[in-house]
Design a protein around this motif. Sequence first.
Motif, PDB file in Angstrom:
ATOM      1  N   TRP A 161      33.092  37.259  37.250  1.00  0.00           N
ATOM      2  CA  TRP A 161      32.578  38.615  37.026  1.00  0.00           C
ATOM      3  C   TRP A 161      31.225  38.563  36.325  1.00  0.00           C
ATOM      4  O   TRP A 161      31.061  37.846  35.343  1.00  0.00           O
ATOM      5  CB  TRP A 161      33.533  39.408  36.139  1.00  0.00           C
ATOM      6  N   ARG A 184      36.841  36.013  34.597  1.00  0.00           N
ATOM      7  CA  ARG A 184      35.728  36.426  33.741  1.00  0.00           C
ATOM      8  C   ARG A 184      34.498  35.552  33.935  1.00  0.00           C
ATOM      9  O   ARG A 184      33.394  35.969  33.642  1.00  0.00           O
ATOM     10  CB  ARG A 184      36.167  36.430  32.270  1.00  0.00           C
ATOM     11  N   ARG A 219      48.602  47.136  33.892  1.00  0.00           N
ATOM     12  CA  ARG A 219      49.968  47.613  34.051  1.00  0.00           C
ATOM     13  C   ARG A 219      50.066  48.666  35.154  1.00  0.00           C
ATOM     14  O   ARG A 219      49.111  49.361  35.441  1.00  0.00           O
ATOM     15  CB  ARG A 219      50.458  48.222  32.727  1.00  0.00           C
ATOM     16  N   ARG A 235      37.221  48.093  43.188  1.00  0.00           N
ATOM     17  CA  ARG A 235      37.777  47.529  41.947  1.00  0.00           C
ATOM     18  C   ARG A 235      38.817  46.460  42.266  1.00  0.00           C
ATOM     19  O   ARG A 235      38.927  45.460  41.564  1.00  0.00           O
ATOM     20  CB  ARG A 235      38.452  48.618  41.111  1.00  0.00           C
ATOM     21  N   MET A 286      37.348  43.111  43.157  1.00  0.00           N
ATOM     22  CA  MET A 286      36.946  42.371  41.962  1.00  0.00           C
ATOM     23  C   MET A 286      38.147  41.914  41.145  1.00  0.00           C
ATOM     24  O   MET A 286      38.072  40.938  40.417  1.00  0.00           O
ATOM     25  CB  MET A 286      36.067  43.241  41.070  1.00  0.00           C
ATOM     26  N   GLY A 287      39.246  42.668  41.241  1.00  0.00           N
ATOM     27  CA  GLY A 287      40.388  42.395  40.372  1.00  0.00           C
ATOM     28  C   GLY A 287      40.272  43.161  39.084  1.00  0.00           C
ATOM     29  O   GLY A 287      40.929  42.858  38.085  1.00  0.00           O
ATOM     30  N   LEU A 288      39.434  44.174  39.101  1.00  0.00           N
ATOM     31  CA  LEU A 288      39.116  44.926  37.896  1.00  0.00           C
ATOM     32  C   LEU A 288      40.018  46.156  37.826  1.00  0.00           C
ATOM     33  O   LEU A 288      39.564  47.275  37.930  1.00  0.00           O
ATOM     34  CB  LEU A 288      37.650  45.353  37.980  1.00  0.00           C
ATOM     35  N   LEU A 289      41.307  45.894  37.668  1.00  0.00           N
ATOM     36  CA  LEU A 289      42.270  46.996  37.673  1.00  0.00           C
ATOM     37  C   LEU A 289      43.029  46.963  36.364  1.00  0.00           C
ATOM     38  O   LEU A 289      43.073  45.938  35.688  1.00  0.00           O
ATOM     39  CB  LEU A 289      43.238  46.824  38.842  1.00  0.00           C
ATOM     40  N   MET A 302      29.124  44.609  39.611  1.00  0.00           N
ATOM     41  CA  MET A 302      29.402  45.948  40.091  1.00  0.00           C
ATOM     42  C   MET A 302      28.387  46.942  39.542  1.00  0.00           C
ATOM     43  O   MET A 302      28.002  46.857  38.382  1.00  0.00           O
ATOM     44  CB  MET A 302      30.819  46.348  39.656  1.00  0.00           C
TER      45      MET A 302
END
Lengths: 376, 314
Positions: A110, A107, A83, A74, A77-80, A116
Amino acid sequence: MIRPTAGRGNAGTLHFPDVSDLADPLLEVEDLVTSFRTTRGTVHAVDRVSLTVNRGQTLGVVGESGSGKTVLSRSIMGLLPARDVLRSGTVRFAGHDLTAMEPAQLRQVWGAQLSMIFQDPMTALNPVVRIGRQITESLRLHLKMDRKEATATAIELLRSVGIPSPEQRIRSYPFQLSGGMRQRVMIAIALACAPRLVLADEPTTGLDVTVQAQILDLLAAMQQERHMAVILVTHDLGVVAKRADDIAVMYAGRIVERAPTRTLFAHTRMPYTRALMDSIPRLSDPSGTRLRAIGGRPPDLIHPPTGCRFSPRCPYVQDKCREADPPLRTAGSPDHLFACWFPLVDGVPSGPSGSGQPVTLTTNGAPNNAVEAPAS
Amino acid sequence: MLAYLAKRLGQLVVVGFIISILVFLLVHLLPGDPTVVILGPNDTAHNRALLLAQLGLNKPLYQQYWIWISHVFSGNLGESYVTHESVGHIIATGFPIDLELIIVSQVVAFAVAIPLALFTARRPNRPVDNVATTGTFGLLALPPFVIAPVFVAVFAVALKWFPATGYTSFTTDPATNIHDMILPGLALTAASIAVYYRLLRSDLISTLQEDFITMARSKGLSNRYIMMRHAFRPSTFSLMAAAGVNIGALLAGTFIVEYLFAMNGLGYSIVVAVQQRDYLVIQGIALVVAIAYVVLQFIVDFLFTVVDPRVTRE
């Protein structure tokens, strides 16, 4: 077979040209750190991970539950969550640093360039959206297809991942499909826009063993056909043994050994990797053989142990292991990295070796206390 | 799908029948009888008995029920003991008022609550969310009998934007009708806004934790698209269930607002009828409201199947 790339023209690539040299790796992750702030403290889920993936190749990322491998994928990808997450390091993908990108730029990457495959297709597919729309929405977004084109492409994608009568299935909801079929749909979604890299996070964990092989073969076939790179994240070294070009073994948020697959199996250096290999049951074992589980449990990532993080569970632990953190270093070949003070040579721990130096073979067969702790 | 709906419809017929019996019995459990209202408190016992016989109220209850329900099935709900107005007419003039109050209040409630929840659910515990959540909590504490007089004082008396009382039917003059309905409708909407907003917000927040939302993000979809296409629908179950109950409670439950704005809706009529022991009016209104409630729940059940295709299987 319809290739979604065919209709793309320059529209898709203009946003995200591959600015790296084609000889360079497709993905270069350098010193990636990812931590989560929780009420209990900071969880160091990914700790200074570096890895590379070449174009069209497969990297296997292997580790136990809680080793940080899902967070790693994740984080790449930067898919976190926005916060309470701290991330540092660089993720260079096709020459662009993903960590420096704005959400709007990400975006565009992705789904189009980087996609993913999730572990559990039951929870990762929207239960109240027809599978057709779940495929066509990224086609329409990234490839600017109209509804008809996208539907036709989605049908072809479903056919290519082995879904029977895709014209009807496109109107199904996820609950109307079996687990294996759902994972095929997931692959179709991930591959829809012909990404350069697919992150497959335990893609077969929720499936029957027979279906697992089918899904992995399908993924391999699609990869070959489209010249995609794949990061295959799994807890099962057996899954990646035959399918990955390189393997990175993760433990407690770190990469502890990384090598081309053949090298890793032939010259295993890290006792943890050895233990993972030993824990794969073999058909040649006599029936009734106990599974060789790794004793203990993965460490708490809020308060990781000092020194080598595997030291509390390592059968060959020495005093030095508990005191100092072993750095990743090479031995033998430059593309074989490991983090161990007393790396295994032919299955037995060696004497301490200098950083970057090839390990010297020891003939001492005793596994424990064979070597004195070096004076530091 | 059809089989599921047919099954639900069958259940509703049974429920409707049971309700008609309960409504009838409940009315007759009320102490006193209509003769006190009609003849005054000082008339003789003989005259009372005569009137009871004349109204058929001296017969056994099961016979009374049978007479009533057979007339209901032939479309005759009887007439008021007091005003001799037909019950059918009372309902025909009162029901549109309740319906309009409900429509105005609920349309406003959804129009405020849904966008607000979609906006704040993505920003939980940020200032905008805290303001909205606290604000709606305040709305919840304001009952219509507090809001209505304030609205009248401000918007009708001081600003003279809206009439303070009165009702013009929609068929007579649609513009005046809608104008008349705005203040009473808004007086009823506050609590609905608060309930809908809070339910939808918390369901959205939990939906946004789901894997399929992360999956949708990984496709590069915009946040707005994800909220509308992926998060909203699976988050509407509590909202729909609450709306069903809430709208049901507003059916003939708007007495206070109807009274304050001088409208003869069902809520107003039934309260008056109860005071006067006007049995047939009470029974007629209660039956119509109960059936409307049952139909409402049927609609909610149907919407569940629209929102989540899995419901039909369960």
